[in-house]
Design an enzyme around this catalytic site. Structure first.
Site, PDB file in Angstrom:
ATOM      1  N   PHE A 176      83.931  77.487  50.254  1.00  0.00           N
ATOM      2  CA  PHE A 176      82.793  78.271  50.762  1.00  0.00           C
ATOM      3  C   PHE A 176      82.111  78.977  49.590  1.00  0.00           C
ATOM      4  O   PHE A 176      82.784  79.377  48.628  1.00  0.00           O
ATOM      5  CB  PHE A 176      83.274  79.343  51.748  1.00  0.00           C
ATOM      6  CG  PHE A 176      83.827  78.783  53.036  1.00  0.00           C
ATOM      7  CD1 PHE A 176      85.117  78.269  53.103  1.00  0.00           C
ATOM      8  CD2 PHE A 176      83.068  78.792  54.197  1.00  0.00           C
ATOM      9  CE1 PHE A 176      85.635  77.771  54.275  1.00  0.00           C
ATOM     10  CE2 PHE A 176      83.573  78.290  55.383  1.00  0.00           C
ATOM     11  CZ  PHE A 176      84.865  77.775  55.424  1.00  0.00           C
ATOM     12  N   THR A 232      88.530  73.659  52.591  1.00  0.00           N
ATOM     13  CA  THR A 232      87.073  73.803  52.577  1.00  0.00           C
ATOM     14  C   THR A 232      86.702  74.863  51.546  1.00  0.00           C
ATOM     15  O   THR A 232      87.351  75.901  51.460  1.00  0.00           O
ATOM     16  CB  THR A 232      86.526  74.194  53.967  1.00  0.00           C
ATOM     17  OG1 THR A 232      86.913  73.185  54.906  1.00  0.00           O
ATOM     18  CG2 THR A 232      85.001  74.281  53.973  1.00  0.00           C
TER      19      THR A 232
HETATM   20  O1  PRE Z   1      83.190  75.315  62.688  1.00  0.00           O
HETATM   21  C1  PRE Z   1      83.787  76.127  61.980  1.00  0.00           C
HETATM   22  O2  PRE Z   1      84.784  76.754  62.340  1.00  0.00           O
HETATM   23  C2  PRE Z   1      83.273  76.364  60.635  1.00  0.00           C
HETATM   24  O3  PRE Z   1      83.560  77.392  60.061  1.00  0.00           O
HETATM   25  C3  PRE Z   1      82.456  75.284  59.981  1.00  0.00           C
HETATM   26  C4  PRE Z   1      83.270  74.314  59.135  1.00  0.00           C
HETATM   27  C5  PRE Z   1      82.334  73.418  58.257  1.00  0.00           C
HETATM   28  O4  PRE Z   1      81.109  73.492  58.353  1.00  0.00           O
HETATM   29  O5  PRE Z   1      82.866  72.635  57.463  1.00  0.00           O
HETATM   30  C6  PRE Z   1      84.129  75.071  58.201  1.00  0.00           C
HETATM   31  C7  PRE Z   1      85.373  74.662  57.882  1.00  0.00           C
HETATM   32  C8  PRE Z   1      85.937  73.398  58.394  1.00  0.00           C
HETATM   33  O6  PRE Z   1      85.734  72.461  57.370  1.00  0.00           O
HETATM   34  C9  PRE Z   1      85.230  72.919  59.616  1.00  0.00           C
HETATM   35  C10 PRE Z   1      84.043  73.396  59.978  1.00  0.00           C
END
Ligand code: PRE
Length: 376
Positions: A265, A263
């Site tokens: 950010f 992911t």
């Molecule tokens: O729910 C979490 O733990 C988050 O940090 C959110 C979140 C997102 O929005 O994509 C962040 C990383 C992962 O991809 C899954 C969920």
């Protein structure tokens, strides 16, 4: 300064409308509207206190869980005014807003982006943006895209609605686990709770297990709920860190559909950084175009002509003006978000944007920032 004073009054977990009665050591930042989630947790702890009718053992376990959650040194505790004053005056500990509760991947991303920071949980993405704008925190770290699940559209929309600047990016390898209460086995499970992105990233495993998906605000919030409600038919898709914080058992590991699950950010601040040329930079822009054949082709050509590599393109509906009339027809109107590999300090990038401005109906630079080149 008034805003600073406000922050001093609401340390650690900032809650509700910032009125004293809403202060809560485990609270997340939440503005406006009702506090339905908090009420749910309050009533949950009340029902845990009163027992849930499943016998003595269950209520003893429930009380234990509640005690772990309340006493855990890992959960945010309110800072004293002194502590916060120190933080603000010497400026050594950056306060970073993220969406979710302790143990969310976003918290890990905030800590990766700003080592030694004070990560501040927020209930919604909007709240994290607002917390920076109101000087309650210094930065926000929010997810923008995932290698399996795709874009987090809400944050694209919020980037335009708010006036924060992208000052960096951070990539996080996301390894999902299936978490359940101790004693609960894989075959006992009927339901799975998690953030929709996390559920999407584990589509194959969850389908194979035949679990009914239930979407919640964040992965760690799902883990917290499983523990608080002492559920025996449900699991959470969340991190190993969340298992540790909420006292859950890891029933299955690495359940994402691909081992390479990353992911990205964004790091957001009130002020932009001064772009450099000393390392690899990326620039994020958003623009809209006139209706007509080849217009998007022309827009993207301004980069191709200058050998500038595009790393991401995303289109979103132009919400203020979603339909455009042209030649007696109505067309959907879009915003285009583009990331390209060049710094705004490079003349070639400035020329490309000058060229784009000639036919874009709207153009905004969201930020020019160093590329996260860490190998995951
Ligand atoms: O729910 C979490 O733990 C988050 O940090 C959110 C979140 C997102 O929005 O994509 C962040 C990383 C992962 O991809 C899954 C969920």
């Amino acid at each position: 300064m008034a805003v600073r004073l406000q922050a001093t009054q609401v340390p650690g977990g900032i809650s509700g409308n910032l009125s004293p009665s809403n202060r809560n050591p485990n609270a997340v930042i939440r503005f406006g509207r009702g506090s339905s989630k908090r009420n749910r947790l309050v009533s949950l702890s009340a029902s845990l206190r009163e027992g849930d009718g499943r016998g003595k053992e269950s209520s003893v376990r429930a009380v234990e869980v509640k005690k772990i959650l309340e006493d855990s040194p890992l959960l945010p505790k309110p800072l004293s005014s002194n502590q916060l004053a120190e933080t603000v005056s010497n400026g050594s500990r950056v306060r970073v807003a993220y969406q979710g509760v302790r143990g969310a991947y976003s918290e890990s991303a905030a800590e990766k982006a700003y080592p030694n920071c004070e990560a501040v949980p927020c209930e919604e993405f909007d709240t994290a943006f607002e917390a920076v704008e109101r000087w309650l925190v210094d930065r926000a770290v929010l997810p923008i895209e995932n290698s399996l699940g795709g874009s987090i559209h809400r944050n694209y929309d919020l980037l335009l609605r708010h006036n924060l600047h992208i000052v960096g990016e951070v990539k996080l390898a996301v390894r999902h686990c299936l978490l359940a209460n101790h004693g609960v086995k894989l075959e006992d499970l009927r339901r799975v709770l998690s953030h929709p992105q996390a559920l999407a990233q584990c589509e194959n495993t969850l389908t194979r297990l035949g679990l009914v998906r239930e979407a919640v605000d964040d992965t760690a919030g799902a883990a917290k709920q499983i523990a608080f409600e002492d559920l025996s038919d449900a699991a959470a898709v969340a991190s190993a860190k969340a298992a540790e914080i909420y006292g859950l058992n890891i029933v299955a590991e690495d359940i994402q559909d691909d081992t390479d699950n990353v992911t990205r950010f964004l790091m957001l601040a009130r002020e932009p950084i001064i772009p450099g040329t000393n390392r690899l930079f990326k620039t994020s822009i958003v623009f809209s175009l006139e209706e007509g054949p080849g217009v998007l082709f022309k827009a993207l050509a301004v980069f191709a002509l200058r050998q500038i590599n595009l790393t991401k393109i995303e289109s979103r509906p132009l919400r203020k003006n979603p339909l455009r009339a042209s030649g007696g027809l109505k067309y959907f109107d879009y915003l285009f978000y583009v990331d390209f590999e060049a710094s705004m300090a490079d003349e070639v990038a400035q020329n490309a944007l000058r060229h784009l401005e000639e036919f874009a109906t709207f153009l905004r630079v969201l930020g020019s920032y160093p590329v996260d080149t860490t190998m995951l």
